[in-house]
Write an enzyme that holds these catalytic residues in place. Structure first.
Site, PDB file in Angstrom:
ATOM      1  N   ASP A   1      14.319   4.902  14.452  1.00  0.00           N
ATOM      2  CA  ASP A   1      14.330   6.345  14.173  1.00  0.00           C
ATOM      3  C   ASP A   1      15.773   6.852  14.223  1.00  0.00           C
ATOM      4  OD1 ASP A   1      12.740   9.285  15.714  1.00  0.00           O
ATOM      5  OD2 ASP A   1      14.153   9.055  14.046  1.00  0.00           O
TER       6      ASP A   1
ATOM      7  N   LYS B   1      17.748  15.509   9.536  1.00  0.00           N
ATOM      8  CA  LYS B   1      18.924  16.273   9.948  1.00  0.00           C
ATOM      9  C   LYS B   1      20.067  16.199   8.930  1.00  0.00           C
ATOM     10  CE  LYS B   1      17.534  15.811  14.783  1.00  0.00           C
ATOM     11  NZ  LYS B   1      17.289  17.158  15.302  1.00  0.00           N
TER      12      LYS B   1
ATOM     13  N   TYR C   1      12.259  10.924  21.686  1.00  0.00           N
ATOM     14  CA  TYR C   1      11.408  11.900  20.993  1.00  0.00           C
ATOM     15  C   TYR C   1      11.467  11.590  19.515  1.00  0.00           C
ATOM     16  CZ  TYR C   1       9.964  16.476  19.072  1.00  0.00           C
ATOM     17  OH  TYR C   1       9.340  17.483  18.366  1.00  0.00           O
TER      18      TYR C   1
END
Ligand code: KE4
Length: 433
Positions: A240, A268, A145
């Site tokens: 990613d 994050k 994702y």
């Protein structure tokens, strides 16, 4: 049995305003059942809900809270920045202060741009890759994702090398058809895709350690194989690291595997709990961005001073104390992950543990789990029972079998032992069905 009357009332109120009562779907606990507690505050390794219940936190705001909640240097940095106003919409020294630390940990990031989410980072990186190569097709992997941009909400088509199909309502087929969704950890299907679409593939984007199917590490040589293939075929490699960055190592999976990607995305931890995403990489690619080049990308709150302050305090601490932080995270995560797996074995519950550093998943399946197809064989009903039983015992796992759990620098040995004891009881609940 933990009672949550005030959370129940707040959930009903929230459902008047938000679909499902939440501002991000996974928070609704639909995959595990039970009622999502409303949080009043958090400190260190603990979440405290509005009904006064305490939970040991194993999802850490989905990754950012690697130093634990309300880490004093981070709180003080945000407080200081807030006194000077929350946002200017103009340049500040803090942006370069954080950028200097990022590029020291990720040398492949020669230049970068801050955005406000991981979705913005990956969406922008894909646009840049298409501009840099003049090509349209993107390869992603099933179970990975990368945020909710249309072109990345794509599922595998019927045949492995056939174009993707929309992974969400509202994603046009025309856009999904520009993405190939392939099985993770299989280099042959990627070679076949490049052979089937010569000169048309702009980039591969992947989670170098998958976290969004649950934790799935790369097979030996897999990442190097993707790097070699993309370089040979003129496509970019976009890694990613929104989840793995500063998590699995100070320099992320890029450091662990000695990767030299064309673009890296971060999020994050890099924002310390405030909204920060980063996309960056080789200077010649990044200089295609406006105002220097033809690729447009922008953001009102990009490089926001409060977010920069929280990110700088977090990244500075893990960078300057890496010799203590990462070994400690490895030791405590190994203890809890393996301790709980041993309790599953004692209860004769089939369970596969996948772990990289302080991110891991207990898959309720005999395993192995090396790709999404294998992860999907997990007994999600049993996982739901386990999750609810742990919640009732003050242990909060991410509310989905297909998410990674995270441990923080604030978790103590006592927390680990309490978690293993709670899991022992929870496995009895699972086995009793
Ligand atoms: P955000 O847009 O949610 O900041 O980042 C998207 C993203 C991009 N890349 C990776 C590897 C990610 O894990 C994410 C977001 N992760 C999920 C949890 N698995 C966020 C939690 C949520 O959606 O509520």
């Amino acid at each position: 049995m933990i009672s949550r009357p005030r959370s129940q009332a707040l959930q009903q109120r929230a459902e008047r305003f938000f679909p499902g009562g939440v501002n991000s779907p996974v928070r609704a606990f639909r995959a595990v059942g039970g009622e999502p507690p409303f949080i009043e505050r958090a400190e260190g390794a603990y979440l405290y809900d509005i009904d006064g219940n305490r939970y040991i936190d194993y999802f850490g705001s989905w990754g950012p809270m690697i130093l634990g909640h309300a880490f004093p240097p981070v709180v003080e940095a945000i407080e200081r920045a807030a006194r000077n106003s929350a946002s200017f919409g103009a340049s500040t020294a803090a942006e370069a202060d954080l950028a200097e630390r990022i590029t020291a940990c990720y040398p492949a990031i020669e230049k970068m741009r801050f955005v406000s989410s991981g979705t913005e980072a990956t969406m922008s990186a894909i646009r840049l890759a298409r501009a840099a190569t003049g090509r349209k097709i993107i390869i992603k992997f099933e179970g990975c994702y990368h945020g909710h941009a249309d072109g990345l909400l794509v599922k595998a088509g019927s045949g492995v090398a056939t174009f993707g199909i929309p992974g969400s309502a509202g994603v046009p087929e025309e856009i999904a058809h520009l993405t190939l969704a392939l099985p993770f950890n299989d280099i042959a299907v990627v070679e076949a895709a490049f052979a089937a679409h010569p000169g048309q593939i702009a980039a591969i984007i992947l989670e170098p350690v998958v976290g969004n199917a649950g934790c799935i590490p790369p097979a030996n040589g897999y990442l190097a194989g993707l790097r070699k293939l993309t370089a040979q075929c003129g496509a970019l490699l976009v890694v990613d690291e929104v989840m793995t960055g500063f998590r699995v190592a100070l320099g992320g999976a890029t450091q662990i595997h000695g990767l030299d990607p064309d673009l890296i995305t971060l999020g994050k931890i890099v924002g310390g709990g405030l909204p920060v995403g980063v996309f960056g990489g080789k200077r010649k690619i990044m200089d295609l961005l406006a105002p220097l080049g033809p690729v447009y990308q922008a953001g009102t709150l990009s490089g926001n001073p409060l977010a920069m302050a929280a990110g700088l305090a977090t990244v500075s601490y893990v960078q300057e104390h890496a010799a203590e932080v990462y070994p400690r995270l490895e030791t405590t995560t190994k203890a809890v992950a393996e301790g709980v797996a041993q309790e599953a074995a004692r209860a004769r519950i089939p369970l596969t543990l996948n772990r990289v550093g302080s991110m891991w998943t207990w898959f309720f399946t005999p395993g192995p789990v090396t790709n999404y197809e294998q992860a999907a064989k997990s007994d999600t009903v049993a996982f739901g029972r386990f999750h609810r039983a742990l919640m009732d015992r003050g242990v909060w796992l991410p509310p989905s079998q297909f998410e990674a759990a995270f441990l923080s620098y604030a978790h103590t040995d006592a927390d680990i032992q309490a978690t293993i004891a709670a899991a022992r009881a929870a496995f009895q609940v699972v086995a009793a069905r």
